[in-house]
Design a protein around this motif. Structure first.
Motif, PDB file in Angstrom:
ATOM      1  N   GLY A   8      -2.601  -1.185  -6.488  1.00 15.37           N
ATOM      2  CA  GLY A   8      -3.521  -0.311  -7.192  1.00 15.37           C
ATOM      3  C   GLY A   8      -4.278   0.591  -6.238  1.00 15.37           C
ATOM      4  O   GLY A   8      -4.452   1.787  -6.492  1.00 15.37           O
ATOM      5  N   ILE A   9      -4.726   0.019  -5.111  1.00 19.61           N
ATOM      6  CA  ILE A   9      -5.376   0.841  -4.093  1.00 19.61           C
ATOM      7  C   ILE A   9      -4.393   1.888  -3.583  1.00 19.61           C
ATOM      8  O   ILE A   9      -4.751   3.040  -3.307  1.00 19.61           O
ATOM      9  CB  ILE A   9      -5.903  -0.039  -2.948  1.00 19.61           C
ATOM     10  CG1 ILE A   9      -7.002  -0.976  -3.466  1.00 19.61           C
ATOM     11  CG2 ILE A   9      -6.442   0.812  -1.799  1.00 19.61           C
ATOM     12  CD1 ILE A   9      -7.478  -1.998  -2.457  1.00 19.61           C
ATOM     13  N   GLY A  10      -3.121   1.497  -3.489  1.00 24.69           N
ATOM     14  CA  GLY A  10      -2.088   2.443  -3.087  1.00 24.69           C
ATOM     15  C   GLY A  10      -1.952   3.590  -4.062  1.00 24.69           C
ATOM     16  O   GLY A  10      -1.758   4.745  -3.661  1.00 24.69           O
ATOM     17  N   PHE A  11      -2.047   3.311  -5.374  1.00 31.14           N
ATOM     18  CA  PHE A  11      -2.015   4.380  -6.381  1.00 31.14           C
ATOM     19  C   PHE A  11      -3.140   5.378  -6.132  1.00 31.14           C
ATOM     20  O   PHE A  11      -2.934   6.594  -6.145  1.00 31.14           O
ATOM     21  CB  PHE A  11      -2.169   3.783  -7.785  1.00 31.14           C
ATOM     22  CG  PHE A  11      -0.894   3.237  -8.370  1.00 31.14           C
ATOM     23  CD1 PHE A  11       0.263   3.124  -7.630  1.00 31.14           C
ATOM     24  CD2 PHE A  11      -0.870   2.829  -9.688  1.00 31.14           C
ATOM     25  CE1 PHE A  11       1.430   2.629  -8.173  1.00 31.14           C
ATOM     26  CE2 PHE A  11       0.291   2.332 -10.250  1.00 31.14           C
ATOM     27  CZ  PHE A  11       1.445   2.226  -9.482  1.00 31.14           C
ATOM     28  N   PHE A  12      -4.334   4.837  -5.919  1.00 25.31           N
ATOM     29  CA  PHE A  12      -5.485   5.703  -5.654  1.00 25.31           C
ATOM     30  C   PHE A  12      -5.285   6.467  -4.347  1.00 25.31           C
ATOM     31  O   PHE A  12      -5.565   7.671  -4.265  1.00 25.31           O
ATOM     32  CB  PHE A  12      -6.754   4.860  -5.585  1.00 25.31           C
ATOM     33  CG  PHE A  12      -7.995   5.650  -5.295  1.00 25.31           C
ATOM     34  CD1 PHE A  12      -8.516   6.520  -6.230  1.00 25.31           C
ATOM     35  CD2 PHE A  12      -8.635   5.533  -4.074  1.00 25.31           C
ATOM     36  CE1 PHE A  12      -9.667   7.260  -5.965  1.00 25.31           C
ATOM     37  CE2 PHE A  12      -9.777   6.252  -3.790  1.00 25.31           C
ATOM     38  CZ  PHE A  12     -10.295   7.125  -4.746  1.00 25.31           C
ATOM     39  N   LEU A  13      -4.781   5.757  -3.330  1.00 30.24           N
ATOM     40  CA  LEU A  13      -4.525   6.384  -2.043  1.00 30.24           C
ATOM     41  C   LEU A  13      -3.530   7.534  -2.174  1.00 30.24           C
ATOM     42  O   LEU A  13      -3.697   8.594  -1.564  1.00 30.24           O
ATOM     43  CB  LEU A  13      -3.991   5.335  -1.068  1.00 30.24           C
ATOM     44  CG  LEU A  13      -3.691   5.779   0.363  1.00 30.24           C
ATOM     45  CD1 LEU A  13      -4.978   6.198   1.075  1.00 30.24           C
ATOM     46  CD2 LEU A  13      -2.999   4.658   1.132  1.00 30.24           C
ATOM     47  N   GLY A  14      -2.508   7.326  -3.008  1.00 29.39           N
ATOM     48  CA  GLY A  14      -1.523   8.385  -3.218  1.00 29.39           C
ATOM     49  C   GLY A  14      -2.140   9.636  -3.799  1.00 29.39           C
ATOM     50  O   GLY A  14      -1.866  10.756  -3.358  1.00 29.39           O
ATOM     51  N   LEU A  44       0.828  -1.204   0.000  1.00 28.19           N
ATOM     52  CA  LEU A  44       0.000   0.000   0.000  1.00 28.19           C
ATOM     53  C   LEU A  44       0.867   1.260   0.000  1.00 28.19           C
ATOM     54  O   LEU A  44       0.631   2.188  -0.768  1.00 28.19           O
ATOM     55  CB  LEU A  44      -0.917   0.007   1.227  1.00 28.19           C
ATOM     56  CG  LEU A  44      -2.250  -0.738   1.114  1.00 28.19           C
ATOM     57  CD1 LEU A  44      -2.935  -0.771   2.480  1.00 28.19           C
ATOM     58  CD2 LEU A  44      -3.160  -0.099   0.078  1.00 28.19           C
ATOM     59  N   THR A  45       1.887   1.278   0.880  1.00 28.92           N
ATOM     60  CA  THR A  45       2.750   2.464   0.935  1.00 28.92           C
ATOM     61  C   THR A  45       3.613   2.591  -0.311  1.00 28.92           C
ATOM     62  O   THR A  45       3.878   3.695  -0.781  1.00 28.92           O
ATOM     63  CB  THR A  45       3.656   2.422   2.178  1.00 28.92           C
ATOM     64  OG1 THR A  45       4.576   1.327   2.085  1.00 28.92           O
ATOM     65  CG2 THR A  45       2.830   2.283   3.440  1.00 28.92           C
ATOM     66  N   ASP A  46       4.027   1.457  -0.880  1.00 29.06           N
ATOM     67  CA  ASP A  46       4.868   1.495  -2.073  1.00 29.06           C
ATOM     68  C   ASP A  46       4.101   2.062  -3.265  1.00 29.06           C
ATOM     69  O   ASP A  46       4.608   2.911  -4.008  1.00 29.06           O
ATOM     70  CB  ASP A  46       5.384   0.086  -2.384  1.00 29.06           C
ATOM     71  CG  ASP A  46       6.389   0.069  -3.527  1.00 29.06           C
ATOM     72  OD1 ASP A  46       7.431   0.752  -3.416  1.00 29.06           O
ATOM     73  OD2 ASP A  46       6.137  -0.618  -4.530  1.00 29.06           O
ATOM     74  N   GLY A  47       2.845   1.605  -3.457  1.00 30.18           N
ATOM     75  CA  GLY A  47       2.036   2.125  -4.552  1.00 30.18           C
ATOM     76  C   GLY A  47       1.686   3.590  -4.362  1.00 30.18           C
ATOM     77  O   GLY A  47       1.747   4.382  -5.307  1.00 30.18           O
ATOM     78  N   ALA A  48       1.337   3.963  -3.125  1.00 27.99           N
ATOM     79  CA  ALA A  48       0.990   5.358  -2.853  1.00 27.99           C
ATOM     80  C   ALA A  48       2.194   6.273  -3.066  1.00 27.99           C
ATOM     81  O   ALA A  48       2.069   7.370  -3.631  1.00 27.99           O
ATOM     82  CB  ALA A  48       0.468   5.490  -1.424  1.00 27.99           C
ATOM     83  N   LEU A  49       3.372   5.821  -2.626  1.00 22.99           N
ATOM     84  CA  LEU A  49       4.571   6.636  -2.788  1.00 22.99           C
ATOM     85  C   LEU A  49       4.912   6.825  -4.261  1.00 22.99           C
ATOM     86  O   LEU A  49       5.309   7.923  -4.683  1.00 22.99           O
ATOM     87  CB  LEU A  49       5.747   5.993  -2.048  1.00 22.99           C
ATOM     88  CG  LEU A  49       7.075   6.750  -2.099  1.00 22.99           C
ATOM     89  CD1 LEU A  49       6.933   8.153  -1.517  1.00 22.99           C
ATOM     90  CD2 LEU A  49       8.162   5.962  -1.360  1.00 22.99           C
ATOM     91  N   ARG A  50       4.749   5.776  -5.053  1.00 23.01           N
ATOM     92  CA  ARG A  50       5.029   5.885  -6.497  1.00 23.01           C
ATOM     93  C   ARG A  50       4.140   6.945  -7.133  1.00 23.01           C
ATOM     94  O   ARG A  50       4.602   7.797  -7.898  1.00 23.01           O
ATOM     95  CB  ARG A  50       4.824   4.514  -7.163  1.00 23.01           C
ATOM     96  CG  ARG A  50       4.942   4.489  -8.685  1.00 23.01           C
ATOM     97  CD  ARG A  50       6.315   4.906  -9.155  1.00 23.01           C
ATOM     98  NE  ARG A  50       7.341   3.989  -8.738  1.00 23.01           N
ATOM     99  CZ  ARG A  50       7.999   3.193  -9.559  1.00 23.01           C
ATOM    100  NH1 ARG A  50       7.733   3.201 -10.833  1.00 23.01           N
ATOM    101  NH2 ARG A  50       8.958   2.399  -9.102  1.00 23.01           N
ATOM    102  N   MET A  51       2.854   6.913  -6.836  1.00 20.35           N
ATOM    103  CA  MET A  51       1.932   7.882  -7.427  1.00 20.35           C
ATOM    104  C   MET A  51       2.195   9.291  -6.896  1.00 20.35           C
ATOM    105  O   MET A  51       2.135  10.270  -7.648  1.00 20.35           O
ATOM    106  CB  MET A  51       0.494   7.462  -7.145  1.00 20.35           C
ATOM    107  CG  MET A  51      -0.559   8.277  -7.889  1.00 20.35           C
ATOM    108  SD  MET A  51      -0.329   8.333  -9.693  1.00 20.35           S
ATOM    109  CE  MET A  51      -0.330   6.589 -10.096  1.00 20.35           C
ATOM    110  N   LEU A  52       2.502   9.399  -5.605  1.00 19.05           N
ATOM    111  CA  LEU A  52       2.844  10.697  -5.039  1.00 19.05           C
ATOM    112  C   LEU A  52       4.036  11.315  -5.754  1.00 19.05           C
ATOM    113  O   LEU A  52       4.039  12.508  -6.081  1.00 19.05           O
ATOM    114  CB  LEU A  52       3.189  10.550  -3.550  1.00 19.05           C
ATOM    115  CG  LEU A  52       2.038  10.488  -2.536  1.00 19.05           C
ATOM    116  CD1 LEU A  52       2.580  10.094  -1.168  1.00 19.05           C
ATOM    117  CD2 LEU A  52       1.314  11.814  -2.456  1.00 19.05           C
ATOM    118  N   MET A  53       5.054  10.509  -5.999  1.00 19.78           N
ATOM    119  CA  MET A  53       6.273  11.016  -6.622  1.00 19.78           C
ATOM    120  C   MET A  53       6.002  11.510  -8.040  1.00 19.78           C
ATOM    121  O   MET A  53       6.426  12.607  -8.431  1.00 19.78           O
ATOM    122  CB  MET A  53       7.339   9.916  -6.647  1.00 19.78           C
ATOM    123  CG  MET A  53       7.803   9.470  -5.272  1.00 19.78           C
ATOM    124  SD  MET A  53       8.757  10.724  -4.420  1.00 19.78           S
ATOM    125  CE  MET A  53      10.235  10.719  -5.403  1.00 19.78           C
TER     126      MET A  53
END
Length: 398
Positions: free
Chosen positions: A146-152, A16-25
């Motif tokens: 994918g949820i992490g991407f959305f979360l980001g 979750l954190t890995d996907g969110a961090l990728r999208m944030l960046m």
């Protein structure tokens, strides 16, 4: 089963954190005015250190135990998140690359540990159950990514860059503390102390599968990592919510298909994947990027063609990825499983590195269409290499 569930939950939280961090960046630094190539460079150390980590991490897992390498990965991810919580004027490219290097090490330690642990937890000659467990772990991980991407995207819109990072660091710290308390000690620790010279695989099957994996993931990331989200924001004027949400839905669907991959590759008929299966699914995949590129070049409903093409690509790519993930765990030596899995994911990281750099560079100078055509060529190479894989495991062992 309890240990499998603990490992899966650990892997889920990290993902979750890995996907969110990728999208944030991607979104935040695009918002700051960074070029696609510069955004790709931010992930350079992430991927380079992932290559090294998978190689050395497999040896460490066999020497220290997979529980230790998994917990080290969680701790490093927390440090990486906190590093990025500095004032914006301190976020130089070199500083961000250093934080991403830690995140890359963390991600691949965690993934190598989780995938290797499945082989250790199951008895030998349980290939059918092994395939299902690997598919479930891999698919659920990607759905959560994918949820992490959305979360980001959501966190960036509502809390800003630093606020989002603090929330993720706090949550992951709680998971890390639970993992330290509950995860079985010495999980996957080799009885025979592995030598550092044993890092490189001597198995022809693992070497061929690793090479195919390299080109398969380079084919995805050459257009997916940087080029696609920037293209959606620039060409179609999508905002952060739309880009993050769409990428999230794609990854979630991709993960769901991965969990169902055994059904598509013959498990219900009593069959398990072989080299021939890997070749066949790579051929199916190879035509899709070219079809999308042609639609964009000819301006044939470009937005609809890109979205539909990406969804179909994701489904077929998910099956390819899932059967590869099963094959490496199946081919791996029972006593030193983390060494073989680490070598394989080193090749996976090399593919991501190649794809990430090309994604920014090719997109900046030649556009998304060129990225898609390069993707096709990489998939063809993966298919050709897959012909060297053994055609065993034709009959399912339950």
């Amino acid at each position: 089963m309890r240990q499998y569930l603990l490992i899966t939950a650990n892997y889920w939280a990290f993902t979750l954190t890995d996907g969110a961090l990728r999208m944030l960046m991607v979104l935040y630094f695009h918002q700051l005015g960074y070029s696609p190539l510069n955004i790709a460079m931010l992930f350079l150390f992430y991927e380079i250190f992932g290559v090294v980590t998978n190689l050395v991490g497999g040896w460490l897992g066999a020497k220290l135990g997979l529980n230790k390498t998994m917990n080290i990965g969680l701790a490093l991810q927390i440090i990486a998140l906190v590093m990025l919580c500095v004032p914006i004027e301190m976020l130089s490219i070199i500083y961000v690359m250093a934080a991403q290097a830690l995140s890359g090490i963390a991600k691949d330690l965690n993934k190598m540990s989780a995938k290797s642990a499945i082989k250790v937890l199951l008895p030998e000659n349980s290939e059918g159950k092994l395939y299902q467990w690997v598919a479930t772990l891999t698919g659920s991980k990607n759905a959560l990514k994918g949820i992490g991407f959305f979360l980001g995207g959501v966190l960036l819109s509502n809390l800003g860059f630093q606020g989002a990072l603090w929330v993720m660091a706090t949550a992951l710290t709680c998971v890390w503390l639970l993992s330290l308390l509950l995860l079985k000690s010495d999980l996957g620790k080799s009885k025979n102390k592995p030598k550092f010279s044993e890092l490189f695989s001597k198995s022809p099957a693992i070497n061929a599968l690793s090479a195919a994996r390299l080109f398969l993931f380079a084919a995805r990331d050459v257009w997916f990592v940087v080029a696609l989200p920037v293209y959606l924001a620039m060409q179609f004027k999508w905002d952060h919510w739309w880009v993050g949400g769409f990428m999230a839905c794609w990854i979630i669907g991709y993960g769901i298909v991965q969990t169902l991959a055994p059904r598509f590759t013959g498990k219900t008929q009593g069959l398990l994947p072989t080299g021939k299966t890997a070749f066949k699914w790579a051929v199916y995949l190879s035509v899709l990027p070219t079809c999308i590129a042609v639609a964009l070049i000819t301006d044939f409903y470009p937005e609809q063609s890109l979205i539909i093409g990406l969804l179909v690509f994701g489904a077929i790519f998910a099956v390819n990825s899932s059967l590869h993930s099963y094959l490496i765990v199946s081919y791996a030596d029972q006593q030193n499983v983390s060494l073989d899995v680490g070598f394989y994911y080193m090749a996976n990281a090399m593919g991501r590195l190649l794809g990430t750099v090309l994604s920014g560079w090719v997109f900046q100078y030649a556009g998304l269409q060129a990225c898609l055509l390069i993707s096709t060529s990489f998939i063809v190479l993966a298919a050709i290499i897959s012909t060297q894989l053994p055609n065993k495991n034709a009959n399912l062992i339950l």
